[in-house]
Write a protein that holds these residues in place. Structure first.
Motif, PDB file in Angstrom:
ATOM      1  N   PRO A 235     -24.843 -15.562  28.279  1.00 27.56           N
ATOM      2  CA  PRO A 235     -24.384 -17.089  28.528  1.00 27.56           C
ATOM      3  C   PRO A 235     -25.741 -17.849  28.727  1.00 27.56           C
ATOM      4  CG  PRO A 235     -23.561 -15.691  30.493  1.00 27.56           C
ATOM      5  CD  PRO A 235     -24.143 -14.744  29.675  1.00 27.56           C
ATOM      6  N   GLU A 236     -25.402 -19.032  28.218  1.00 23.81           N
ATOM      7  CA  GLU A 236     -26.495 -20.052  28.356  1.00 23.81           C
ATOM      8  C   GLU A 236     -26.069 -21.082  29.289  1.00 23.81           C
ATOM      9  OE1 GLU A 236     -27.373 -21.477  24.671  1.00 23.81           O
ATOM     10  OE2 GLU A 236     -28.093 -19.792  23.645  1.00 23.81           O
ATOM     11  N   ILE A 252     -21.989 -23.715  31.751  1.00 21.65           N
ATOM     12  CA  ILE A 252     -22.226 -22.195  31.303  1.00 21.65           C
ATOM     13  C   ILE A 252     -21.499 -22.020  29.795  1.00 21.65           C
ATOM     14  CG2 ILE A 252     -22.440 -19.743  31.468  1.00 21.65           C
ATOM     15  CD1 ILE A 252     -21.980 -20.577  34.542  1.00 21.65           C
ATOM     16  N   LYS A 253     -22.111 -21.608  28.799  1.00 23.07           N
ATOM     17  CA  LYS A 253     -21.331 -21.291  27.484  1.00 23.07           C
ATOM     18  C   LYS A 253     -21.702 -20.149  26.855  1.00 23.07           C
ATOM     19  CE  LYS A 253     -24.693 -24.045  24.657  1.00 23.07           C
ATOM     20  NZ  LYS A 253     -24.779 -25.017  23.474  1.00 23.07           N
ATOM     21  N   ILE A 289     -25.919 -18.328  40.947  1.00 22.79           N
ATOM     22  CA  ILE A 289     -24.939 -18.198  39.874  1.00 22.79           C
ATOM     23  C   ILE A 289     -25.342 -16.760  39.011  1.00 22.79           C
ATOM     24  CG2 ILE A 289     -23.548 -19.296  38.329  1.00 22.79           C
ATOM     25  CD1 ILE A 289     -24.397 -22.094  39.369  1.00 22.79           C
ATOM     26  N   LYS A 290     -24.212 -15.885  38.928  1.00 20.79           N
ATOM     27  CA  LYS A 290     -24.338 -14.946  38.124  1.00 20.79           C
ATOM     28  C   LYS A 290     -23.205 -15.120  37.034  1.00 20.79           C
ATOM     29  CE  LYS A 290     -26.362 -11.376  41.315  1.00 20.79           C
ATOM     30  NZ  LYS A 290     -27.636 -11.320  40.345  1.00 20.79           N
ATOM     31  N   VAL A 304     -26.218 -12.607  33.586  1.00 20.00           N
ATOM     32  CA  VAL A 304     -27.468 -13.615  33.881  1.00 20.00           C
ATOM     33  C   VAL A 304     -27.597 -14.330  35.207  1.00 20.00           C
ATOM     34  CG1 VAL A 304     -28.575 -15.710  32.888  1.00 20.00           C
ATOM     35  CG2 VAL A 304     -27.343 -14.449  31.498  1.00 20.00           C
ATOM     36  N   THR A 305     -28.526 -14.339  35.646  1.00 17.78           N
ATOM     37  CA  THR A 305     -28.753 -14.857  37.177  1.00 17.78           C
ATOM     38  C   THR A 305     -29.546 -16.250  37.312  1.00 17.78           C
ATOM     39  OG1 THR A 305     -28.258 -12.697  38.260  1.00 17.78           O
ATOM     40  CG2 THR A 305     -29.348 -14.398  39.680  1.00 17.78           C
ATOM     41  N   GLN A 306     -29.029 -17.286  37.871  1.00 17.79           N
ATOM     42  CA  GLN A 306     -29.775 -18.479  38.149  1.00 17.79           C
ATOM     43  C   GLN A 306     -29.572 -18.788  39.453  1.00 17.79           C
ATOM     44  OE1 GLN A 306     -31.605 -19.516  35.707  1.00 17.79           O
ATOM     45  NE2 GLN A 306     -30.862 -19.087  33.773  1.00 17.79           N
ATOM     46  N   HIS A 307     -31.000 -19.068  40.122  1.00 19.40           N
ATOM     47  CA  HIS A 307     -30.975 -19.270  41.496  1.00 19.40           C
ATOM     48  C   HIS A 307     -31.590 -20.811  41.576  1.00 19.40           C
ATOM     49  CE1 HIS A 307     -32.924 -18.212  45.562  1.00 19.40           C
ATOM     50  NE2 HIS A 307     -31.851 -19.033  45.470  1.00 19.40           N
TER      51      HIS A 307
END
Length: 494
Positions: A235-236, A252-253, A289-290, A304-307
């Motif tokens: 996801p993006e 997120i998409k 966020i995962k 996907v992981t964003q910190h």
């Protein structure tokens, strides 16, 4: 080597001329060693025959008259005195032996030609094409497999073999051949067709995991776009992780129709995790966020992981005046705030947000009891704590609110605007109701400010834009026109 029919050069090993289509008959070089052995065998046979004749003659000669020089290697020297019939017989035997030898050589030569032709690529390939044209796919497969054994790197042969296998119902073999082509031919010009054919087979067999895997390794944009719905890509996020000095709204998409699942507690999301539906607001602090994407066919993407680190402090709440309390004369409510922020409020005490009424000008304090709640938002979307105010506005008057409203209704009834004192309308279904909104004060007196509301037959309620003012001490009636917050122009109803 040149074609004997048209004279054009032929590639080595070709049995068909590419220019005129003539079949080339290749006669292999005769084995010289074999020829020498055959000649030696014939010569030995002749010498044996000569030796026998010599022994026969010796038996009739005097041994003392025989000399060593009488022996010769020329076979003809031993037959000078033989009879004509014997000589003819010997010649016949030799001729027959030569004929047999010629037949053996011819058979060997033809066998060699046929063997070489049978094991040639062109022969097997053309036989396969011929069988396929006659819908004899089983034999076409056999011939094409022999051709492939001769040229294992020929991708065109593999593709034809896959086609014949598919037409003969050998789906598993077809898939294996197509997969081999993609593994071997990174520069093969028909790769797009191979991808399309293989994906259609997977699609018909509902092998969606294989489709996802194959598409992720495909480098042909047309194919990826055409079958995009079968892929489950990561996801993006609209914002990459990092340090920010502003509030973020994270979206997120996925790459196709499906569902995004996410977590905020650093665990790997599953289909039991929170479903992403609306943007995630990050106001201040540390967020991880995962997320995963699951497409409509149940294929799950990698996580996907964003910190994010949000270094923001909340803005101060507005300074609201007056303070909560009871008031006996009209008061304007004001809110002071930073110019780079915005203030929103509610009049029922509920927590305001950006969808609430935006504060722009002073507010007339409502008549009776009211509860206000104010909040400040900065440009990044970070909000302050809520500021609450409670007010009670009343007045010492000769005519209380209900009596003053009754005087107004009676006057409008008498003028014909109302059908009766209850507010019913004379010319249409429905009624008018009257509500004191606030107070208006002049140098001489205080007025009730009354707004007219219409209740139509359909149950709708709306303000009619008619405003009245009633003197709280004399009940004199006026038509009121609002000039500004807390400012009205009055016109007598008399």
């Amino acid at each position: 080597m040149k074609c004997p029919n048209c004279g054009n050069e032929l590639e080595e090993g070709k049995l068909l001329c590419e220019h005129c289509g003539e079949e080339v008959k290749i006669v292999p070089d005769f084995d010289i060693e074999l020829e020498d052995k055959l000649k030696e065998s014939i010569n030995d046979m002749l010498q044996d025959m000569a030796a026998e004749e010599l022994l026969l003659n010796d038996s009739h000669q005097d041994p003392e008259n025989k000399s060593a020089n009488d022996v010769t290697n020329d076979p003809s020297a031993y037959f000078p005195t033989e009879s004509s019939s014997v000589r003819k017989l010997r010649i016949l035997i030799i001729a027959l032996m030569l004929v047999v030898l010629a037949v053996v050589i011819a058979i060997f030569t033809m066998h060699s030609i046929n063997e070489q032709r049978y094991h040639s690529f062109d022969y097997q390939y053309q036989k396969a094409i011929t069988c396929a044209a006659e819908n004899d796919y089983l034999n076409a497969i056999n011939y094409m497999e022999r051709a492939l054994a001769i040229r294992p790197a020929d991708l065109e042969v593999r593709l034809l073999l896959a086609e014949y296998s598919e037409k003969s119902g050998q789906q598993e073999k077809t898939v294996a051949l197509l997969e081999e082509i993609l593994d071997m031919g990174t520069e093969y010009p028909k790769r797009e067709m191979v991808y399309d054919k293989l994906l259609k087979i997977y699609e018909s067999e509902k092998k969606y995991i294989k489709m996802d895997s194959l598409l992720k390794q495909c480098d042909i944009p047309h194919i990826v776009f055409r079958y995009n719905q079968y892929m489950a890509l990561k996801p993006e996020f609209n914002k990459q992780g990092g340090v920010y000095n502003e509030t973020l709204s994270i979206t997120i998409k996925g790459n196709a129709l499906g569902t995004v699942y996410y977590t905020l507690d650093r665990t790997v999301p599953t289909i039991d995790s929170t479903v992403y539906e609306t943007p995630i607001l990050l106001e201040s602090g540390d967020y991880v966020i995962k997320a995963i994407f699951v497409n409509a066919y149940g294929i799950e993407s990698e996580a996907v992981t964003q910190h994010y680190v949000i270094n923001r402090s909340a803005p101060d709440g507005p300074v609201v005046k007056p303070e909560s309390g009871t008031y006996a004369e009209p008061v304007l409510i004001t809110a002071l705030y930073d110019a780079e922020t915005s203030v929103y409020y509610t009049t029922d005490g509920s927590t305001p947000d950006r969808s609430s009424i935006r504060y722009r000008d002073p507010i007339e304090m409502p008549y009776g009891v009211s509860n206000f709640a104010f909040i400040t938002y900065d440009a990044s979307g970070l909000c302050s704590k809520v500021v609450n105010r409670s007010y009670q506005l009343g007045v010492q008057a000769n005519f209380d609110a209900e009596l003053a409203l009754q005087v107004l209704r009676n006057s409008l009834w008498a003028s014909g605007k109302l059908l009766d004192a209850d507010g019913n309308l004379p010319n249409k279904p429905g009624s008018n109701q009257y509500k004191i909104k606030t107070l208006y004060q002049t140098e001489k007196t205080i007025y009730y400010i009354v707004y007219e509301e219409c209740f139509d037959a359909a149950g709708n309620v709306y303000e009619t834009n008619e405003i009245y003012a009633i003197d709280v001490n004399t009940a004199d009636l006026f038509k009121a026109y609002k000039a500004d917050e807390g400012v009205y122009h009055l016109q007598s109803l008399e």
